[in-house]
Design a protein around this motif. Structure first.
Motif, PDB file in Angstrom:
ATOM      1  N   THR A   1       0.843  -1.192   0.000  1.00  0.00           N
ATOM      2  CA  THR A   1       0.000   0.000   0.000  1.00  0.00           C
ATOM      3  C   THR A   1       0.879   1.242   0.000  1.00  0.00           C
ATOM      4  N   TRP A   2       0.550   2.181  -0.897  1.00  0.00           N
ATOM      5  CA  TRP A   2       1.275   3.441  -1.018  1.00  0.00           C
ATOM      6  C   TRP A   2       0.302   4.587  -0.784  1.00  0.00           C
ATOM      7  N   TYR A   3       0.689   5.501   0.080  1.00  0.00           N
ATOM      8  CA  TYR A   3      -0.135   6.655   0.418  1.00  0.00           C
ATOM      9  C   TYR A   3       0.367   7.878  -0.334  1.00  0.00           C
ATOM     10  N   ILE A   4      -0.563   8.635  -0.868  1.00  0.00           N
ATOM     11  CA  ILE A   4      -0.211   9.828  -1.628  1.00  0.00           C
ATOM     12  C   ILE A   4      -0.667  11.054  -0.846  1.00  0.00           C
ATOM     13  N   ALA A   5       0.294  11.778  -0.317  1.00  0.00           N
ATOM     14  CA  ALA A   5       0.021  13.012   0.411  1.00  0.00           C
ATOM     15  C   ALA A   5       0.702  14.154  -0.335  1.00  0.00           C
ATOM     16  N   LEU A   6      -0.078  15.105  -0.780  1.00  0.00           N
ATOM     17  CA  LEU A   6       0.465  16.225  -1.543  1.00  0.00           C
ATOM     18  C   LEU A   6       0.469  17.496  -0.703  1.00  0.00           C
ATOM     19  N   ASN A   7       1.562  18.235  -0.839  1.00  0.00           N
ATOM     20  CA  ASN A   7       1.674  19.538  -0.193  1.00  0.00           C
ATOM     21  C   ASN A   7       2.617  20.387  -1.042  1.00  0.00           C
ATOM     22  N   VAL A   8       2.761  21.636  -0.682  1.00  0.00           N
ATOM     23  CA  VAL A   8       3.576  22.549  -1.479  1.00  0.00           C
ATOM     24  C   VAL A   8       5.010  22.047  -1.619  1.00  0.00           C
ATOM     25  N   GLY A   9       5.556  21.457  -0.571  1.00  0.00           N
ATOM     26  CA  GLY A   9       6.915  20.924  -0.645  1.00  0.00           C
ATOM     27  C   GLY A   9       7.048  19.822  -1.685  1.00  0.00           C
ATOM     28  N   VAL A  10       6.051  18.961  -1.778  1.00  0.00           N
ATOM     29  CA  VAL A  10       6.062  17.888  -2.781  1.00  0.00           C
ATOM     30  C   VAL A  10       5.997  18.484  -4.185  1.00  0.00           C
ATOM     31  N   PHE A  11       5.140  19.479  -4.378  1.00  0.00           N
ATOM     32  CA  PHE A  11       5.028  20.109  -5.694  1.00  0.00           C
ATOM     33  C   PHE A  11       6.353  20.775  -6.092  1.00  0.00           C
ATOM     34  N   ARG A  12       7.010  21.391  -5.136  1.00  0.00           N
ATOM     35  CA  ARG A  12       8.294  22.028  -5.415  1.00  0.00           C
ATOM     36  C   ARG A  12       9.331  20.975  -5.814  1.00  0.00           C
ATOM     37  N   GLU A  13       9.361  19.872  -5.074  1.00  0.00           N
ATOM     38  CA  GLU A  13      10.305  18.800  -5.385  1.00  0.00           C
ATOM     39  C   GLU A  13      10.040  18.217  -6.773  1.00  0.00           C
ATOM     40  N   ILE A  14       8.767  18.077  -7.126  1.00  0.00           N
ATOM     41  CA  ILE A  14       8.423  17.584  -8.466  1.00  0.00           C
ATOM     42  C   ILE A  14       8.969  18.533  -9.525  1.00  0.00           C
ATOM     43  N   ARG A  15       8.762  19.833  -9.341  1.00  0.00           N
ATOM     44  CA  ARG A  15       9.281  20.831 -10.294  1.00  0.00           C
ATOM     45  C   ARG A  15      10.791  20.741 -10.439  1.00  0.00           C
ATOM     46  N   GLU A  16      11.470  20.489  -9.328  1.00  0.00           N
ATOM     47  CA  GLU A  16      12.935  20.453  -9.347  1.00  0.00           C
ATOM     48  C   GLU A  16      13.500  19.162  -9.925  1.00  0.00           C
ATOM     49  N   LYS A  17      12.798  18.050  -9.771  1.00  0.00           N
ATOM     50  CA  LYS A  17      13.394  16.754 -10.103  1.00  0.00           C
ATOM     51  C   LYS A  17      12.795  16.025 -11.302  1.00  0.00           C
ATOM     52  N   ILE A  18      11.616  16.419 -11.744  1.00  0.00           N
ATOM     53  CA  ILE A  18      10.979  15.672 -12.837  1.00  0.00           C
ATOM     54  C   ILE A  18      10.837  16.576 -14.053  1.00  0.00           C
ATOM     55  N   GLU A  19      11.372  16.093 -15.157  1.00  0.00           N
ATOM     56  CA  GLU A  19      11.213  16.790 -16.430  1.00  0.00           C
ATOM     57  C   GLU A  19      10.233  16.024 -17.300  1.00  0.00           C
ATOM     58  N   TYR A  20       9.491  16.774 -18.095  1.00  0.00           N
ATOM     59  CA  TYR A  20       8.557  16.180 -19.042  1.00  0.00           C
ATOM     60  C   TYR A  20       8.692  16.952 -20.344  1.00  0.00           C
ATOM     61  N   LYS A  21       9.057  16.246 -21.386  1.00  0.00           N
ATOM     62  CA  LYS A  21       9.284  16.851 -22.697  1.00  0.00           C
ATOM     63  C   LYS A  21      10.286  17.998 -22.624  1.00  0.00           C
ATOM     64  N   GLY A  22      11.373  17.760 -21.855  1.00  0.00           N
ATOM     65  CA  GLY A  22      12.468  18.711 -21.792  1.00  0.00           C
ATOM     66  C   GLY A  22      12.252  19.909 -20.885  1.00  0.00           C
ATOM     67  N   ARG A  23      11.166  19.907 -20.108  1.00  0.00           N
ATOM     68  CA  ARG A  23      10.885  21.035 -19.219  1.00  0.00           C
ATOM     69  C   ARG A  23      10.527  20.519 -17.831  1.00  0.00           C
ATOM     70  N   PRO A  24      10.742  21.343 -16.811  1.00  0.00           N
ATOM     71  CA  PRO A  24      10.311  20.922 -15.470  1.00  0.00           C
ATOM     72  C   PRO A  24       8.802  20.675 -15.460  1.00  0.00           C
ATOM     73  N   PHE A  25       8.390  19.589 -14.839  1.00  0.00           N
ATOM     74  CA  PHE A  25       6.964  19.265 -14.790  1.00  0.00           C
ATOM     75  C   PHE A  25       6.341  19.978 -13.602  1.00  0.00           C
ATOM     76  N   ASP A  26       5.252  20.702 -13.854  1.00  0.00           N
ATOM     77  CA  ASP A  26       4.587  21.487 -12.818  1.00  0.00           C
ATOM     78  C   ASP A  26       3.202  20.895 -12.558  1.00  0.00           C
ATOM     79  N   LEU A  27       3.126  19.990 -11.608  1.00  0.00           N
ATOM     80  CA  LEU A  27       1.863  19.342 -11.280  1.00  0.00           C
ATOM     81  C   LEU A  27       0.844  20.321 -10.702  1.00  0.00           C
ATOM     82  N   LEU A  28       1.307  21.440 -10.193  1.00  0.00           N
ATOM     83  CA  LEU A  28       0.391  22.466  -9.676  1.00  0.00           C
ATOM     84  C   LEU A  28      -0.367  23.184 -10.782  1.00  0.00           C
ATOM     85  N   ASN A  29       0.149  23.154 -11.980  1.00  0.00           N
ATOM     86  CA  ASN A  29      -0.437  23.910 -13.081  1.00  0.00           C
ATOM     87  C   ASN A  29      -1.602  23.153 -13.737  1.00  0.00           C
TER      88      ASN A  29
END
Length: 143
Positions: free
Chosen positions: A11-39
């Motif tokens: 079982t995996w729990y998904i808890a989202l907060n601003v820190g997680v969104f920031r980390e996603i922007r910093e570490k995950i690229e999509y089509k050559g750009r930082p991925f912004d899950l907040l957008n």
């Protein structure tokens, strides 16, 4: 908080907060750009989560990184346990967590997209079942 089970019944729990969104922007690229899950106002953001299994599992691996470390599950083993119907349940859990994070307008848009995805999957399943029913079962060596 949303959750799902992988193919290893973990079982995996998904808890989202601003820190997680920031980390996603910093570490995950999509089509050559930082991925912004907040957008979520950009339709391509949710479309990418809904259609790109690699992006989905990359997001989940990052979001669950502390849980994975505690459980002793490597990124590679985590990714291997995400296939078949697990991808759908994981995607649903992520979208539910995303909807829960946002205020009403964005939440309603995400929930609407989730209903549309579910309807599309149901229709595709019905079409495949109808197609399978109308095809003859092949016999071995034409006998």
């Amino acid at each position: 908080m949303s959750f799902y089970k992988d193919t290893e019944n973990r079982t995996w729990y998904i808890a989202l907060n601003v820190g997680v969104f920031r980390e996603i922007r910093e570490k995950i690229e999509y089509k050559g750009r930082p991925f912004d899950l907040l957008n979520v106002s950009d339709p391509t953001t949710l479309q990418a989560v809904a259609t790109d299994a690699v992006l989905l599992v990359d997001l989940l691996a990052l979001i669950t990184s502390e849980q994975r470390k505690t459980a002793g599950v490597s990124v590679s083993d985590f990714m291997l346990a995400h296939k078949q119907d697990t991808l759908i349940t994981a995607q649903t859990a992520l979208l539910e967590a995303l909807a829960d994070f946002f205020p009403t307008m964005e939440r309603l848009a995400i929930q609407d997209m989730m209903r549309t995805l579910a309807k599309s999957r149901e229709e595709a399943t019905r079409q495949l079942e109808r197609k399978a029913e109308t095809q003859e079962t092949p016999t071995a060596y034409g006998v």
